[in-house]
Design a protein around this motif. Structure first.
Motif, mmCIF file in Angstrom:
data_model
loop_
_atom_site.group_PDB
_atom_site.id
_atom_site.type_symbol
_atom_site.label_atom_id
_atom_site.label_comp_id
_atom_site.label_asym_id
_atom_site.label_seq_id
_atom_site.Cartn_x
_atom_site.Cartn_y
_atom_site.Cartn_z
ATOM 1 N N THR A 147 -0.930 -4.577 0.127
ATOM 2 C CA THR A 147 -1.913 -5.656 0.143
ATOM 3 C C THR A 147 -1.534 -6.692 1.200
ATOM 4 O O THR A 147 -0.391 -7.142 1.254
ATOM 5 N N GLU A 156 -5.225 -0.860 1.031
ATOM 6 C CA GLU A 156 -4.630 -1.360 -0.210
ATOM 7 C C GLU A 156 -3.415 -0.526 -0.599
ATOM 8 O O GLU A 156 -2.383 -1.059 -1.034
ATOM 9 N N TRP A 194 -11.154 -8.000 -2.427
ATOM 10 C CA TRP A 194 -9.710 -8.099 -2.261
ATOM 11 C C TRP A 194 -9.071 -8.943 -3.357
ATOM 12 O O TRP A 194 -8.013 -8.592 -3.895
#
Length: 206
Positions: free
Chosen positions: A101, A97, A139
């Protein structure tokens, strides 16, 4: 999605109109309440997203997702069936991350955001939903640093009405997914639709 007036002291109900301006709403304490769209005018076509928490080709819950989509389309809804296998999303890792992303995570966030109502069909694994579904939520709820739309990790989830379905060859059908403290209740701003449906002994009936 609209909110109906109910008598004082009775919790409000939420419903999604699929196009029919007059229908009934089932309330847990008041029984059947008549529902009516504003001014008797047809409401906009419902935008419904349906996905399965399994990517197995012969998954009962993938079959359930497609059967649910067909029913919803027959009722007048605009349906998107989201295949999670179409997204190249790695296992969640904060180091990944921090590096940036993945593009498919942003695509997933947009798909979730674009649909006000979701139906998730998932098997129960070890008393919870699947690792695939958990990773998808991890996510989808992660903030994208510096992104003009997705710095707020909860943006894709706020105000969504979510129904949970589960099919299983076992007798119970995945009851852990039907608990009020399950998937929807753990995300800020999501509304858990009721009833949640578990279908057991699906091996020969899906």
């Amino acid at each position: 999605r609209r909110r109906w007036w109910v008598p004082p002291g009775v919790p409000p109900v939420w419903a999604v109109c699929l196009g029919d301006p007059v229908f009934n709403v089932t309330h847990p304490r008041s029984g059947i309440l008549p529902g009516r769209c504003a001014s008797m005018a047809p409401m906009p076509i419902a935008q419904l997203l349906i996905c399965a928490g399994s990517t197995r080709q012969q998954s009962f819950n993938r079959k359930l997702a497609h059967a649910t989509a067909a029913i919803a389309r027959d009722a007048g809804a605009s349906v998107t069936v989201l295949e999670l296998s179409d997204f190249d999303i790695p296992l969640y890792n904060a180091d990944l991350e921090a590096e940036g992303t993945p593009a498919d995570v942003v695509r997933l966030k947009q798909a979730l955001f674009d649909h006000p109502a979701w139906i998730i069909c998932s098997p129960e694994y070890n008393g919870s939903y699947t690792a695939l579904l958990k990773n998808t939520i991890d996510w989808a709820s992660s903030p994208v640093q510096g992104h003009p739309d997705w710095q707020d990790g909860t943006r894709s989830f706020r105000g969504k009405v979510v129904g949970m379905l589960s099919a299983s060859p076992g007798g119970l059908g995945g009851p852990a997914l039907a608990k009020p403290s399950g998937l929807a209740a753990r995300q800020p701003g999501m509304l858990a639709g009721t009833p949640r449906v578990c279908a057991g002994r699906r091996r020969h009936r899906v």
